[in-house]
Design an enzyme around this catalytic site. Sequence first.
Site: not given
Lengths: 531, 531
Positions: B178, B321, B429, B434
């Site tokens: 990754t 993944e 935030k 959010w």
Amino acid sequence: MGVLMLGGMQDWSLRVTHLIDHAARECGDREILTRWADGVIERTHWAGVAQDARRLAQGFAALGLKPGDRVATLAMNHHRHLATWYGAIGFGGVIHTINTRLFDEDLIYIMNHAEDQVLLYDAQFQGLVDRLKPQLKTIRHFIVFDDPDGYPAFVAKQDGNYEWHQGDERDPCMLCYTSGTTGNPKGVLYEHRSTMLHAMAEVAPGVFDLSATSVLLPVVPMFHAASWGLPFAGAAAGVKFVFSVTNDAPTLHKLMLEEGVTHSAGVPTVWLAMFQHLDATGAGLGRLRLVTIGGSAAPRAMIERLMGMGVRVSHAWGMTETSPIGTMGAPTANWDDLSFDERVDVVCKQGRVPFGVELRVVDDNGHVAPRDGKTSGRLQIRGPWVIKRYFKAAADATEEGQWFDTGDVSVLHPDGTMQITDRAKDVIKSGGEWISSVELENIAVGCPGVAEAGAIGIPHPKWDERPVLVVVRKPGANLCEADVKDYLKDRIAKWWMPDAVLFVDELPHTGTGKIQKVALRAQFKDFKLEA
Amino acid sequence: MGVLMLGGMQDWSLRVTHLIDHAARECGDREILTRWADGVIERTHWAGVAQDARRLAQGFAALGLKPGDRVATLAMNHHRHLATWYGAIGFGGVIHTINTRLFDEDLIYIMNHAEDQVLLYDAQFQGLVDRLKPQLKTIRHFIVFDDPDGYPAFVAKQDGNYEWHQGDERDPCMLCYTSGTTGNPKGVLYEHRSTMLHAMAEVAPGVFDLSATSVLLPVVPMFHAASWGLPFAGAAAGVKFVFSVTNDAPTLHKLMLEEGVTHSAGVPTVWLAMFQHLDATGAGLGRLRLVTIGGSAAPRAMIERLMGMGVRVSHAWGMTETSPIGTMGAPTANWDDLSFDERVDVVCKQGRVPFGVELRVVDDNGHVAPRDGKTSGRLQIRGPWVIKRYFKAAADATEEGQWFDTGDVSVLHPDGTMQITDRAKDVIKSGGEWISSVELENIAVGCPGVAEAGAIGIPHPKWDERPVLVVVRKPGANLCEADVKDYLKDRIAKWWMPDAVLFVDELPHTGTGKIQKVALRAQFKDFKLEA
């Protein structure tokens, strides 16, 4: 790190319960409906089927059934039957679907051989069950699907607070008997793993092409080769299922239009009846876009008509021993460049293997034949959803290299397309050459006035065997031997011409609707041909 | 039989070599072509790739490589690269595809950590390889793909008389790192089994919809999350592969038209460039019918334009993944009843899980969120092709129940559709609420004159954080802060309005083309907002 290590991915067992969990979770409100014989339509959805399945599993366990035990069904296609598959598999058991059309002695043999513990059945088979009961040695519980005191009460007794049994992915999950043409029926014991790989393969565009948008009406019965695996593949794809307990053309047609059926699957005879219905009513096929035909080869005229209506037609080939998908017709790489007739040519063959299974053709000397589209021989198959050993058999059913001999005679084309030329035992041997009885029959049913035709080999003093064609006329048709021969003469090789065309009121059929060649040959065993 | 028995089906290991065997056998003459950087088109087919793969496996074994050993590639998309995957896997090894766009220190870390034994690379990376070589500790053999003395000579030295290594299906077959945004890159070790199940799932109509008629141009590089698994799924389906070493729009477009490309897959930026090319030339997209977009979310305007041209658009979500397919957009059950705009709404989300994987959303308190389309939280995933443990890691990467936390923030809709609302670390935030930076960016790029936009949170004395939008203007565009804000004001909640819109010449990108938020935040770390 020089040593071999395991990979780093998650543990996930190929257990069939993943299918119903997936369907309930990802498409829980996708409809599943049953049209009962009385015309009432009952609607549920994947979440409902899953809930029933969990309660059934709990109920079977409460009856004292243990993992590996067989739960039998004698039933048509409906959602309670579907839930029973997942319920029986869910407690670790084996769902055993019984072909309702078999003779009593076969049914008794099968149920005793399987050692079924529970039998769930449709009320319409009450007489049959009563007749068999005294001879069934292992069944302890009888549950009627469509009786309030039967299935509904059995399900209602449980709270569904039950976790699926966890076991090995090579554990059995389903038992189907072949309607053998010789000897006793033989059981094929599907595994969780084989069933899962088969289901994943079936979803593919080149196989059943199933997705969330599919509305699937499986005409093929759930007691016939696992309804070709569709109850499993349908869960993986999250299709809407349309089940019908009766399969007359007007009923099926109404369901197709009203429920927006996109996919159907069944034997060719379904479509013969459907065409008559369409002719009579002038109706169309609604949203239907893929018809899969298997069980026996579809006549060219049938394929042409469906394709002419804009429906993709897939010829499927397989057998109970292959879960059952062995090959499936699908557009070939060069599809866009083919004419309509060339496309029909492709569809008339049996298609190609899905990823997983492998075919070969072996000649009489045991040599593997080339994929030349010409050399025919015994068709053999191997792969993850192909039988290794019949249930309770003492030896494997396969040859060296895990090859299973299908009993069909076929050729393989260079692009992998398989074409059945005959059942090995149905081939007509004339003067050292083989005549395909299947091909002869398929051509003959194209003759106006012919409803059905069976070709058999009759002993012949000079040629060893010669073909004779046994024909059922269409209602009202009036054709004679000369008409049929006249139709055939430009369509077959000269030496294929039947020595006689005989007319009968009906042909003998197997429980699954195929022409029973053994019976037909027996019927005409005294028929004599002259040199 | 009261005891548990194994089922009666055949043994068949989920080894990746089945894929190349199938492709070579069933579609051996199906074309695979590469357009090299100099414009030369080289054509082979699955049989040719399989032959190369067998010789490569034989060659790797002849070099003394043992099962489990890693074979690295530093290469673009071409058929030699494809053959190398199957060759490396065929001797029991692990193909390790390296992202060519990483920084030197990452490349060195990765190759040493992987303990690569052989490196195959494109000549264009000769300078890079020369630079890294002194620090590569384990690579014993260097082979240039496009040099007659390299790959062609290596392949020619072997006779191909080699049987694939047989091993456990949980053996590793592929290693991908990754491009972590923090810390060292981490290796994901795919297994034969995980790769096979992923490939079988990818073929489905609801995923990549691959069949023998597909002509697939994967723009997504083979070094990026295994080109989304397409080199494996493509073999299962027997597609025609069109590879291009360069990815400029005119080249890709020419290939699409001339080779009849039906399927393509890549990051959104590919399509931004393609649209400019189409605008400039007035050309269409030929036979293209399915575009899969992943890597980052595609702007609505892009989806609308492609769909307006009659192309199905699928939003894919996943990560290295997850092999990488976690979700895929596909027509929903109610598709036929939706308007164009409603369909675009569906496609703008990230789609649904293929059969096999499972999602859940967990809120900040660790509770599983309802699938209500509203409650957002950390997205977690599990299933057969999801990571358990990073390569050489001392502990599993998963939580209890095998759940892997993706680092994305999302909601799940009642029908299972997943919608990414942000990367956990990219969420802004503000006053306890959010703000989705991804959503803000996607809306902003719809503003005329905006080529690209990145939203970041800037510390704010009163609100904790407030959004700032960093914009790259389209060539020739002349818009100012007020223009952008004016465009946004009817499209977002009031409190989402960026406190500032700043203009830059370009945004920092990761090796895989995503906006590098860490770098962008670093760039503006001294920017101050007032209370």
